[in-house]
Design a protein around this motif. Structure first.
Motif, PDB file in Angstrom:
ATOM      1  N   LEU A 299      60.127   0.104 -62.730  1.00  0.00           N
ATOM      2  CA  LEU A 299      58.866   0.133 -62.959  1.00  0.00           C
ATOM      3  C   LEU A 299      57.797  -0.562 -61.814  1.00  0.00           C
ATOM      4  O   LEU A 299      58.232  -1.552 -61.006  1.00  0.00           O
ATOM      5  CB  LEU A 299      59.187  -0.503 -63.737  1.00  0.00           C
ATOM      6  CG  LEU A 299      58.807  -1.528 -65.372  1.00  0.00           C
ATOM      7  CD1 LEU A 299      58.173   0.255 -65.578  1.00  0.00           C
ATOM      8  CD2 LEU A 299      58.832  -2.065 -66.222  1.00  0.00           C
ATOM      9  N   SER A 300      56.441  -0.619 -62.117  1.00  0.00           N
ATOM     10  CA  SER A 300      55.025  -1.652 -61.825  1.00  0.00           C
ATOM     11  C   SER A 300      55.552  -3.017 -61.884  1.00  0.00           C
ATOM     12  O   SER A 300      55.715  -3.174 -62.950  1.00  0.00           O
ATOM     13  CB  SER A 300      54.283  -0.968 -62.624  1.00  0.00           C
ATOM     14  OG  SER A 300      53.254  -1.206 -61.896  1.00  0.00           O
ATOM     15  N   GLU A 301      55.444  -3.494 -60.903  1.00  0.00           N
ATOM     16  CA  GLU A 301      55.098  -4.794 -61.115  1.00  0.00           C
ATOM     17  C   GLU A 301      54.247  -5.386 -61.892  1.00  0.00           C
ATOM     18  O   GLU A 301      54.124  -6.584 -62.690  1.00  0.00           O
ATOM     19  CB  GLU A 301      55.327  -5.265 -59.633  1.00  0.00           C
ATOM     20  CG  GLU A 301      54.064  -5.191 -58.852  1.00  0.00           C
ATOM     21  CD  GLU A 301      53.888  -6.179 -57.304  1.00  0.00           C
ATOM     22  OE1 GLU A 301      52.969  -6.105 -56.783  1.00  0.00           O
ATOM     23  OE2 GLU A 301      55.149  -5.750 -57.147  1.00  0.00           O
ATOM     24  N   ALA A 302      53.568  -4.471 -62.309  1.00  0.00           N
ATOM     25  CA  ALA A 302      52.041  -5.073 -63.294  1.00  0.00           C
ATOM     26  C   ALA A 302      52.497  -4.954 -63.969  1.00  0.00           C
ATOM     27  O   ALA A 302      52.069  -6.152 -64.949  1.00  0.00           O
ATOM     28  CB  ALA A 302      51.089  -4.323 -62.964  1.00  0.00           C
ATOM     29  N   PHE A 303      53.835  -4.919 -64.915  1.00  0.00           N
ATOM     30  CA  PHE A 303      54.572  -5.156 -66.025  1.00  0.00           C
ATOM     31  C   PHE A 303      54.769  -6.340 -66.248  1.00  0.00           C
ATOM     32  O   PHE A 303      54.795  -7.116 -67.905  1.00  0.00           O
ATOM     33  CB  PHE A 303      55.201  -4.240 -66.575  1.00  0.00           C
ATOM     34  CG  PHE A 303      54.672  -2.729 -66.716  1.00  0.00           C
ATOM     35  CD1 PHE A 303      54.348  -2.560 -68.280  1.00  0.00           C
ATOM     36  CD2 PHE A 303      54.840  -1.382 -66.226  1.00  0.00           C
ATOM     37  CE1 PHE A 303      53.485  -1.442 -68.635  1.00  0.00           C
ATOM     38  CE2 PHE A 303      54.243  -0.515 -66.690  1.00  0.00           C
ATOM     39  CZ  PHE A 303      53.716  -0.407 -67.913  1.00  0.00           C
ATOM     40  N   GLU A 304      55.602  -7.398 -65.499  1.00  0.00           N
ATOM     41  CA  GLU A 304      55.580  -8.540 -65.545  1.00  0.00           C
ATOM     42  C   GLU A 304      55.332  -9.327 -66.292  1.00  0.00           C
ATOM     43  O   GLU A 304      55.485 -10.729 -67.289  1.00  0.00           O
ATOM     44  CB  GLU A 304      56.351  -9.118 -63.911  1.00  0.00           C
ATOM     45  CG  GLU A 304      57.593  -8.158 -63.669  1.00  0.00           C
ATOM     46  CD  GLU A 304      58.657  -8.333 -63.953  1.00  0.00           C
ATOM     47  OE1 GLU A 304      59.001  -8.909 -65.131  1.00  0.00           O
ATOM     48  OE2 GLU A 304      59.884  -8.229 -63.220  1.00  0.00           O
ATOM     49  N   PRO A 305      53.426  -9.686 -65.477  1.00  0.00           N
ATOM     50  CA  PRO A 305      52.855 -10.525 -66.621  1.00  0.00           C
ATOM     51  C   PRO A 305      52.463 -10.407 -67.104  1.00  0.00           C
ATOM     52  O   PRO A 305      52.231 -11.153 -68.277  1.00  0.00           O
ATOM     53  CB  PRO A 305      51.747 -10.574 -65.335  1.00  0.00           C
ATOM     54  CG  PRO A 305      51.621  -9.668 -63.884  1.00  0.00           C
ATOM     55  CD  PRO A 305      53.152  -8.999 -64.483  1.00  0.00           C
ATOM     56  N   VAL A 306      51.908  -9.080 -67.716  1.00  0.00           N
ATOM     57  CA  VAL A 306      52.124  -8.783 -69.278  1.00  0.00           C
ATOM     58  C   VAL A 306      52.904  -9.366 -69.958  1.00  0.00           C
ATOM     59  O   VAL A 306      52.452  -9.893 -71.182  1.00  0.00           O
ATOM     60  CB  VAL A 306      51.993  -7.335 -69.470  1.00  0.00           C
ATOM     61  CG1 VAL A 306      51.370  -7.001 -70.576  1.00  0.00           C
ATOM     62  CG2 VAL A 306      50.349  -6.688 -68.922  1.00  0.00           C
ATOM     63  N   VAL A 307      53.696  -8.516 -69.959  1.00  0.00           N
ATOM     64  CA  VAL A 307      55.526  -9.328 -70.866  1.00  0.00           C
ATOM     65  C   VAL A 307      55.622 -10.822 -71.357  1.00  0.00           C
ATOM     66  O   VAL A 307      55.749 -11.222 -72.162  1.00  0.00           O
ATOM     67  CB  VAL A 307      56.635  -8.160 -70.152  1.00  0.00           C
ATOM     68  CG1 VAL A 307      57.735  -9.394 -71.180  1.00  0.00           C
ATOM     69  CG2 VAL A 307      56.523  -6.843 -70.763  1.00  0.00           C
ATOM     70  N   ALA A 308      55.252 -11.121 -69.763  1.00  0.00           N
ATOM     71  CA  ALA A 308      55.437 -12.714 -69.768  1.00  0.00           C
ATOM     72  C   ALA A 308      54.391 -13.488 -70.932  1.00  0.00           C
ATOM     73  O   ALA A 308      54.959 -13.909 -70.948  1.00  0.00           O
ATOM     74  CB  ALA A 308      55.241 -12.905 -67.934  1.00  0.00           C
ATOM     75  N   ARG A 309      52.808 -13.079 -70.295  1.00  0.00           N
ATOM     76  CA  ARG A 309      52.350 -14.093 -71.702  1.00  0.00           C
ATOM     77  C   ARG A 309      52.404 -13.549 -72.770  1.00  0.00           C
ATOM     78  O   ARG A 309      52.283 -13.953 -73.639  1.00  0.00           O
ATOM     79  CB  ARG A 309      50.737 -13.583 -71.146  1.00  0.00           C
ATOM     80  CG  ARG A 309      49.925 -14.364 -71.558  1.00  0.00           C
ATOM     81  CD  ARG A 309      48.907 -13.487 -71.177  1.00  0.00           C
ATOM     82  NE  ARG A 309      47.265 -14.497 -71.549  1.00  0.00           N
ATOM     83  CZ  ARG A 309      45.799 -13.287 -71.292  1.00  0.00           C
ATOM     84  NH1 ARG A 309      46.003 -13.298 -71.133  1.00  0.00           N
ATOM     85  NH2 ARG A 309      45.089 -14.346 -73.090  1.00  0.00           N
ATOM     86  N   ALA A 310      53.235 -11.955 -73.466  1.00  0.00           N
ATOM     87  CA  ALA A 310      52.583 -11.522 -74.697  1.00  0.00           C
ATOM     88  C   ALA A 310      54.356 -13.127 -74.963  1.00  0.00           C
ATOM     89  O   ALA A 310      54.032 -13.384 -76.031  1.00  0.00           O
ATOM     90  CB  ALA A 310      53.126 -10.775 -74.655  1.00  0.00           C
TER      91      ALA A 310
END
Length: 378
Positions: free
Chosen positions: A276-287
């Motif tokens: 999975l792209s690492e770009a998803f990590e901060p998005v999920v973490a913030r949500a």
């Protein structure tokens, strides 16, 4: 959409075509089949039945249009709070008007006084069904579904409506004629909060916990005053689940689950899905931040972040060199036969970590001795 990874619709809020899948319906529910309601709606069959009522497929005369009738059970029709909640859903849905929210056509009452709603007839699967069936879903499918639902949520929030029970079961992937891609529809506003109506309706009380436990924000689990950001937290949980095939917080019982929600930290996405792209990590973490102030502050903000991520991933995919085709004689090596759907059930193990719907080759064996479903109200 591209199938990036091994890979869980609806009338509110019951499973589609349940009456045709061998599910036994009560005699009272079946007794309406074949009747014509108020000279306009011919009931053709039962779609599903729940604790509050039943959903029927009907034909609207003289248009010949297929519709869904959601009817409150006669026993619940005698309960003022149940009737108020039913009417509340009608007011809320009719006030929003958005292509990603199930449309309301009409309201009425049966001869016995039970109220009903007439809604658009949807055909397809719920997001919950798809994750259960397939596990982790292709990234493009996940992004497109959540982008659409965030559009519907944004419209609801702008009307002062907080859904409070956003979950995969309430996201319907509706198939439409002439299109290969489903339209995502948000369902079941029965426990939603509408600021302009709550003072009169008294549908909730301080300290009452409403919603489905796995998708509750910390403030929701504590029974505190809520705002629209509980829905954005739930969307973060759904994003995590759809990408990994498992929920971020799992526990052997309800109280332990609340502890996880209030103080736990989910496993990193790429621990469960390394490609999975690492770009998803901060998005999920913030949500999924514990504090509402640290989350996305609006559905449109969350929506726009996912749109940009979608575009970036599409651009990267176009630039990526094509992989050489594997030799025809070389069989694929996998720990599971490909193409087999493996049913998964919620069966907590000693560590409470077994609600696993990752790609098949990454899953641990799990015991199918218990259902994964949680109550809608707790």
């Amino acid at each position: 959409m591209p199938a990036e990874a091994p890979t869980r619709q609806s009338l509110p809020p019951l499973p589609p075509a349940a009456g045709g899948r061998g599910i036994k319906m009560s005699a009272g529910v079946m007794s309406l089949v074949g009747l014509t309601i108020e000279g306009r709606y011919v009931i053709r069959g039962v779609i599903g039945e729940g604790g509050m009522g039943a959903v029927y497929e009907a034909e609207q005369r003289p248009l010949g249009r297929k519709v869904a009738l959601k009817v409150l059970h006669p026993s619940n029709a005698q309960k003022p709070e149940a009737v108020s909640r039913f009417q509340h859903e009608a007011r809320v849905v009719s006030s929003i008007g958005h292509p990603n929210i199930c449309e309301l056509y009409d309201v009425g009452k049966l001869e016995d006084g039970a109220p009903y709603l007439v809604m658009e007839r949807l055909v397809g699967d719920s997001l919950a069904d798809r994750i259960t069936r397939e596990g982790a879903l292709p990234v493009e499918d996940v992004l497109e579904t959540l982008i659409q639902i965030l559009g519907g949520l944004g419209a609801a929030h702008r009307k002062g409506v907080v859904h409070r029970d956003v979950k995969p079961d309430n996201i319907f992937l509706a198939r439409t004629p002439g299109s290969s891609e489903p339209i995502a529809k948000l369902l079941d506003f029965g426990i939603s909060k509408m600021s302009s109506l709550d003072a009169d309706m008294h549908l909730t009380r301080t300290g009452m916990v409403m919603g489905t436990p796995y998708y509750m924000a910390p403030e929701q689990a504590r029974g505190e005053q809520l705002d629209h950001r509980v829905d954005l937290y739930a969307m973060g949980v759904i994003l995590y689940e759809a990408l990994t095939g498992r929920r971020p917080f799992i526990a052997p019982n309800y109280n332990a689950l609340l502890v996880q929600i209030l103080s736990g930290k989910p496993k990193p996405l790429r621990t469960l899905r390394p490609a999975l792209s690492e770009a998803f990590e901060p998005v999920v973490a913030r949500a999924m931040q514990k504090s509402p102030d640290a989350r996305f502050q609006s559905a449109s903000e969350f929506h726009d972040v996912l749109v940009r991520l979608q575009r970036d991933l599409q651009r990267e995919a176009r630039r990526a060199p094509a992989r050489p085709a594997a030799p025809a004689a070389a069989p694929a090596v996998t720990s599971h036969p490909s193409g087999i759907d493996i049913p998964v059930h919620f069966s907590p193990g000693p560590d409470g970590d077994s609600d696993d719907r990752r790609p098949a080759a990454e899953r641990r064996p799990s015991s199918p001795d218990a259902s994964r479903r949680a109550p809608t109200e707790v």
